[in-house]
Enzyme design. Structure first.
Site, short mmCIF file in Angstrom:
data_model
loop_
_atom_site.label_atom_id
_atom_site.label_comp_id
_atom_site.label_asym_id
_atom_site.label_seq_id
_atom_site.Cartn_x
_atom_site.Cartn_y
_atom_site.Cartn_z
N HIS A 38 -8.55 9.21 -10.51
CA HIS A 38 -8.70 7.97 -9.75
C HIS A 38 -7.55 7.00 -10.11
O HIS A 38 -7.41 6.61 -11.27
CB HIS A 38 -10.04 7.32 -10.09
CG HIS A 38 -10.31 6.07 -9.29
ND1 HIS A 38 -10.57 4.86 -9.88
CD2 HIS A 38 -10.33 5.85 -7.95
CE1 HIS A 38 -10.75 3.95 -8.93
NE2 HIS A 38 -10.62 4.53 -7.76
N HIS A 63 -8.49 0.27 -0.87
CA HIS A 63 -8.91 1.57 -0.34
C HIS A 63 -8.75 1.65 1.17
O HIS A 63 -8.80 2.75 1.74
CB HIS A 63 -10.36 1.84 -0.74
CG HIS A 63 -10.54 2.02 -2.21
ND1 HIS A 63 -10.79 0.97 -3.07
CD2 HIS A 63 -10.47 3.13 -2.99
CE1 HIS A 63 -10.88 1.43 -4.31
NE2 HIS A 63 -10.68 2.73 -4.30
N ARG A 145 2.86 -7.81 -5.63
CA ARG A 145 2.03 -6.64 -5.90
C ARG A 145 0.78 -7.13 -6.64
O ARG A 145 0.83 -7.52 -7.81
CB ARG A 145 2.81 -5.64 -6.77
CG ARG A 145 2.24 -4.21 -6.79
CD ARG A 145 1.13 -4.04 -7.78
NE ARG A 145 0.63 -2.67 -7.79
CZ ARG A 145 -0.52 -2.31 -7.21
NH1 ARG A 145 -1.24 -3.20 -6.53
NH2 ARG A 145 -0.95 -1.06 -7.31
N CYS A 196 8.13 -3.27 -9.50
CA CYS A 196 6.88 -2.52 -9.54
C CYS A 196 7.16 -1.11 -10.06
O CYS A 196 8.17 -0.50 -9.69
CB CYS A 196 6.28 -2.47 -8.15
SG CYS A 196 4.82 -1.42 -8.06
N TYR A 333 -0.30 3.58 -14.52
CA TYR A 333 1.08 3.38 -14.93
C TYR A 333 1.51 4.43 -15.94
O TYR A 333 2.23 4.14 -16.88
CB TYR A 333 1.28 1.95 -15.43
CG TYR A 333 1.10 0.95 -14.32
CD1 TYR A 333 2.15 0.71 -13.43
CD2 TYR A 333 -0.10 0.29 -14.11
CE1 TYR A 333 2.00 -0.17 -12.37
CE2 TYR A 333 -0.26 -0.59 -13.05
CZ TYR A 333 0.79 -0.82 -12.19
OH TYR A 333 0.64 -1.69 -11.13
#
Lengths: 493, 493
Positions: A38, A63, A145, A196, A333
């Site tokens: 996820h 989502h 972001r 980002c 990340y």
């Protein structure tokens, strides 16, 4: 497909080795094998274990930003939810819609030039052609972001706002600082580029699909940040000797907490390094921080990936462990090996998160000057005027940008412009460059130009993205390539 | 070819725009166009302008270590030196041989396992199979890279030996420290890997010839260094606030002077960074420094390329400018763009020298276990046991080593061993790794295995060396590839 009741679904919540079921829109899914993958972290998805997904996606609207979530779910269908039970879910959602305020109702107005990838939460990049117009990106088109709605503070809340500097792990107390307190401390300005971790992810997707926002090259921007050095704030709060705190008390991490629930941490070495230039910022490009960029206060961790520059700061604390949560410890990340397509194959906890950024570059403009280009035939060489940006994490200066227009046979060294004069090892901002590059005209009258940057440690960008590809689509810093079609040929009169 | 006299040669010394002639062994050369490309720097070669080369090569014997100098000279012949004049040169050389002491007569004894590339000056690498036997390289097989004879100090000279800390550029005086003085200061030990800037140059030469020692992978070694932190020495000598010294007095550099004439400098940011761990070392692996590694005192600049770790230290000084001389400003340690094959095409002064190292790795052992390998047929996959080292400059920890045995189709993540537990951002020493890698058997019953490392900033090594190639052969950090021939097939009985 079999039909299950809500009670049956509720039993399968992952406890005692049971599988993990969830329902969405009347369909029952077994998501057991997906938990580790996820993108938002396994903790977050487990909130919906044994129940319906609808309330959570109402909050976490990312989502709906692409079809990826539903495409992934397709493979996990195991049954249908009893109609009566789905009716109850729908009724609950109606109530939520009617009675609870839309968390996104107080979003700031954004500049229409931004390339929006998702509205809720806002993910938008700076258009390539605006990226290198100025060395400091105008605040209004600075990339955005977000993981959640932008925190909204009333005037009263701003007046009462304080950031806590918590040194309890160090055997000291908590110091609280208001905006006014901070503005009385010595002010430092740092020009720093933020990027980002997923910038240029779309380049990966051409090779093999990844999850996450399909950024172009524009999830990067630069601003002049104004605020107080983090090392001075920590010292003010009572941290006397950071090396001693690390070596003798194992205090390796400085954690940042955000009003929107995001947590991240950096090493105490970076936080307290006299050459690290970490800032607790209240200004961006000479003005008060805008809400989209962390008002009233954010962390600036120069040379580190974007997520470590936590916005809407509520607390800073010394800790033995890195921050909890998906943004530091989860998949979000973490750059997995290229052979790993299922995060459950590896131990995520053992893999380091992205901290210091690597070496990136981009081409933002290209033109074929002169009439010769109009008449150029396949096989000819035309001189292309090309410009762009280059940036390395860790303060490593850009020492060179090489550009090719003939599929790597020859390289032209670009002329470095804004940003090339930054202090050694503290080059926190990007460097602009331009070059005149001979490029071979292909059969379809297009030319391809590629660039790669070299940093002060003589790191280079990898040639292709296939060996740096990773399932989360992070850190695509392969050579930047642009194809350009020459203008129409002039008709022979 | 015309015949010239010594006087005619002497007139062509480069002054007033005249060409630069030199003679060697009775031949006259016009070296004008070569001056900028001289690996030892243009200053050094200019010492022989208008005269004979013989006395200089007697001192700088690296010219006899390969045929490169004579091969290069071949293209510059313009005439012959008058026989009488060459006789005079030969007579002078006879006198030099008879009356002056051989500068290399007092070299230390070296371990015979070292792979010697040149005896005078000594350039020798650690054999690949000994490289990863221990995390700390035994002192006797630590690679050696000298530019000159090893300085020889008598007992009296050692007793009188002092290193000068010269802060005159800072408006202070010079502090002199003897070995005894230093040993009374707090001692720090740092485990650091040193690597020659030209390590793996031989890999470049396969692609296109470079100049310099044809190192394999062994111009790298690791030791535990003991001494006093440079920042403490500078503070002791009177440097109060390094950031202020840099920002308000433009003191950007700390210069090191060696007894053998080498000079190099590092940035004040590295020298005084509390996390930089720069050392003035008097010990190596727990013993007094050996002469080959800088006795009595050397600089250790962790994470930087070898040359900045100046040996036989005589003076340390603060300066506005980087060090003079070929090792800092000349061609020796400058990485030119890959398209540049003639250094006179670029402005060497504007190019930065190698400082912080980039990312390197090597494979030091490989075996095909089990009897299956003996019977393997082309196309089969055999499991190869592979091990090696990885190291990134700048203290960046190694986070992963990827290994492939099937031409990059799949990657195996290696298990990291010694060195993997180093402090974040202060990983000055290499990390060992090992892996079991499936490898495809080729037609000739060989397998090829390649490795690449990833550092904490997610820098990667470039796939091939052709786009990092440079005329001086520096910094070849392309993927490390080894071909291994499987043992003979067992005869079917």
């Amino acid at each position: 497909y079999p039909v299950y009741t809500s009670d049956q679904v509720a039993e399968n919540d992952g406890s005692d080795g049971k599988p993990i079921w969830m329902t969405y829109g009347g369909v029952v899914y077994d998501v057991t094998d997906f938990i580790a993958n996820h993108p938002g972290g396994s903790e977050k998805i487990m909130m919906a274990a044994g129940s319906s997904i609808e309330p959570y996606w109402h909050t976490y609207r990312q989502h709906f930003a692409s079809d990826l979530p539903t495409r992934l779910l397709e493979h996990m269908v195991i049954g249908r939810l009893a109609d009566d039970d789905q009716d109850k879910v729908d009724e609950q959602m109606d109530i939520i819609y009617e009675t609870s305020e839309d968390p996104f109702s107080k979003e700031p107005v954004r500049h229409k030039a931004l390339r929006v990838h998702s509205e809720q939460s806002m993910n938008a990049e700076t258009p390539a052609d605006l990226l290198t117009k100025q060395h400091l990106t105008p605040t209004s088109i600075f990339y955005i972001r977000h993981h959640h709605p932008v925190p909204f503070l009333t005037t009263e809340q701003v007046e009462a706002y304080e950031v806590s500097i918590d040194l309890s792990a160090y055997g000291k107390g908590t110091v609280k600082l208001s905006l006014e307190d901070l503005k009385k401390m010595p002010k430092t300005e740092v020009v720093a580029t933020l990027q980002c971790g997923g910038n240029r992810r779309s380049g990966f997707n051409k090779y093999q699909r990844t999850s996450g926002t399909g950024w172009g090259q524009g999830a990067i921007s630069t601003a002049k940040w104004g605020g107080v050095l983090l090392k001075d704030i920590l010292k003010h709060a009572g941290l006397e000797d950071p090396i001693d705190a690390q070596e003798n008390s194992n205090l390796h991490h400085v954690r940042f907490h955000s009003l929107d629930g995001v947590m991240a941490s950096i090493g105490i070495e970076k936080a307290t390094n006299p050459y690290g230039d970490c800032l607790i910022a209240y200004e961006m490009n000479g003005e008060s921080l805008p809400r989209d960029h962390g008002y009233p206060l954010r962390a600036i961790v120069p040379g580190y990936t974007g997520i470590r520059n936590v916005k809407w700061l509520s607390k800073i604390e010394l800790s033995k462990e890195e921050a909890e949560g998906a943004w530091q410890r989860g998949l979000n990340y973490k750059i997995l090996p290229p052979s790993v397509t299922d995060a459950s194959q590896v131990n995520i906890e053992e893999m380091p998160g992205m901290m210091e950024a690597s070496l990136f570059s981009g081409i933002t403009r290209m033109e074929a000057p002169g009439s010769f280009a109009k008449n150029a035939q396949p096989g000819d060489r035309v001189t292309m005027k090309v410009g762009g940006w280059a940036w390395a994490g860790g303060g490593r200066n850009i020492v060179r940008v090489d550009v090719t227009g003939d599929e790597n046979k020859t390289w032209t060294t670009a002329v470095l412009g804004d940003g090339s004069e930054q202090r050694t090892g503290r080059a926190w901002a990007w460097t602009f460059w331009e070059a005149e590059v001979p490029a071979v005209v292909k059969e379809d009258r297009s030319v391809e130009v590629a660039c790669k940057a070299i940093d002060a440690a003589f790191n280079v960008q990898p040639e292709s993205c296939d060996h740096v590809w990773n399932v989360r689509g992070l850190g695509n810093n392969s050579w930047f390539r642009v194809t350009y079609r020459l203008p129409e040929q002039q008709r022979q009169l």
